[in-house]
Design a protein around this motif. Structure first.
Motif, short mmCIF file in Angstrom:
data_model
loop_
_atom_site.label_atom_id
_atom_site.label_comp_id
_atom_site.label_asym_id
_atom_site.label_seq_id
_atom_site.Cartn_x
_atom_site.Cartn_y
_atom_site.Cartn_z
N PHE A 81 10.49 40.43 17.18
CA PHE A 81 10.53 40.90 18.56
C PHE A 81 11.83 40.51 19.26
O PHE A 81 12.38 41.28 20.04
CB PHE A 81 9.32 40.39 19.35
CG PHE A 81 8.09 41.21 19.12
CD1 PHE A 81 8.08 42.58 19.40
CD2 PHE A 81 6.94 40.63 18.63
CE1 PHE A 81 6.95 43.33 19.18
CE2 PHE A 81 5.81 41.39 18.42
CZ PHE A 81 5.81 42.74 18.68
N ILE A 82 12.35 39.33 18.97
CA ILE A 82 13.63 38.93 19.55
C ILE A 82 14.74 39.86 19.07
O ILE A 82 15.59 40.29 19.84
CB ILE A 82 13.93 37.45 19.22
CG1 ILE A 82 13.00 36.55 20.03
CG2 ILE A 82 15.39 37.11 19.52
CD1 ILE A 82 13.06 35.10 19.65
N LEU A 83 14.75 40.20 17.77
CA LEU A 83 15.75 41.14 17.25
C LEU A 83 15.58 42.52 17.87
O LEU A 83 16.58 43.19 18.19
CB LEU A 83 15.65 41.22 15.73
CG LEU A 83 16.15 40.00 14.96
CD1 LEU A 83 15.84 40.15 13.47
CD2 LEU A 83 17.63 39.81 15.17
N LEU A 84 14.36 42.96 18.04
CA LEU A 84 14.10 44.26 18.64
C LEU A 84 14.65 44.30 20.07
O LEU A 84 15.35 45.25 20.45
CB LEU A 84 12.60 44.54 18.64
CG LEU A 84 12.17 45.85 19.31
CD1 LEU A 84 12.66 47.03 18.51
CD2 LEU A 84 10.66 45.88 19.45
N MET A 121 17.79 46.62 21.42
CA MET A 121 17.51 47.56 22.50
C MET A 121 18.46 47.34 23.67
O MET A 121 18.94 48.29 24.29
CB MET A 121 16.06 47.43 22.97
CG MET A 121 15.07 48.04 22.01
SD MET A 121 13.36 47.77 22.49
CE MET A 121 13.32 48.49 24.11
N LEU A 122 18.75 46.11 23.98
CA LEU A 122 19.66 45.81 25.09
C LEU A 122 21.12 46.03 24.71
O LEU A 122 21.95 46.35 25.56
CB LEU A 122 19.45 44.37 25.58
CG LEU A 122 18.09 44.09 26.21
CD1 LEU A 122 17.98 42.61 26.56
CD2 LEU A 122 17.88 44.95 27.44
N ALA A 123 21.46 45.83 23.45
CA ALA A 123 22.85 45.95 23.01
C ALA A 123 23.28 47.39 22.78
O ALA A 123 24.46 47.70 22.82
CB ALA A 123 23.07 45.14 21.73
N SER A 124 22.35 48.28 22.55
CA SER A 124 22.72 49.67 22.27
C SER A 124 22.66 50.49 23.54
O SER A 124 21.98 50.16 24.50
CB SER A 124 21.79 50.26 21.22
OG SER A 124 20.48 50.31 21.71
#
Length: 132
Positions: free
Chosen positions: A23-26, A30-33
């Motif tokens: 979930f942290i990676l998700l 999501m925020l970086a793209s």
């Protein structure tokens, strides 16, 4: 009496830390793209039906393989091209411009030229290929 040969009880593997990491990676991706296509180039098709302008009403910008640029057959530098197109667009805001790169011209050069045309305020820009 207990002998020391009993197998140890199997350990339970907890999936909670794994799910937390996923979930942290998700959230990170999501925020970086960015989902906005902010570098999109709006082009019109030249082969469609509709109004056709006479050759004197159209500016033809050719990108040549040797690195030069021409406007209606006259070789120019990119700065001169920008000045001439800026003057033409100020006179007629809806002036059609056709960008025609030769076969073998790098795509980045064509995109750079489209950026120059966008800076001049040209709105009626078409991308065309060399006639066969």
């Amino acid at each position: 009496m207990k002998l020391g040969n009993e197998p140890p009880a199997p350990r339970l593997i907890s999936l909670t830390p794994l799910i937390d990491v996923v979930f942290i990676l998700l959230v990170f991706f999501m925020l970086a793209s960015s989902f906005l296509n902010w570098r999109a180039v709006d082009l019109r098709l030249t082969a469609g039906a509709g109004e056709t302008a006479t050759e004197s009403e159209v500016l033809l910008v050719r990108l040549l393989v040797d690195g030069s640029v021409s406007l209606n057959g006259a070789g120019l530098t990119e700065d001169e091209l920008e000045e001439r197109i800026l003057a033409a667009v100020e006179e007629n805001a809806d002036l059609p411009l056709i960008v025609r790169p030769e076969a073998g011209v790098e795509l980045q050069r064509a995109v750079s030229l489209l950026d120059i045309l966008r800076r001049t305020g040209a709105t009626n820009v078409s991308l065309s290929r060399e006639p066969q």
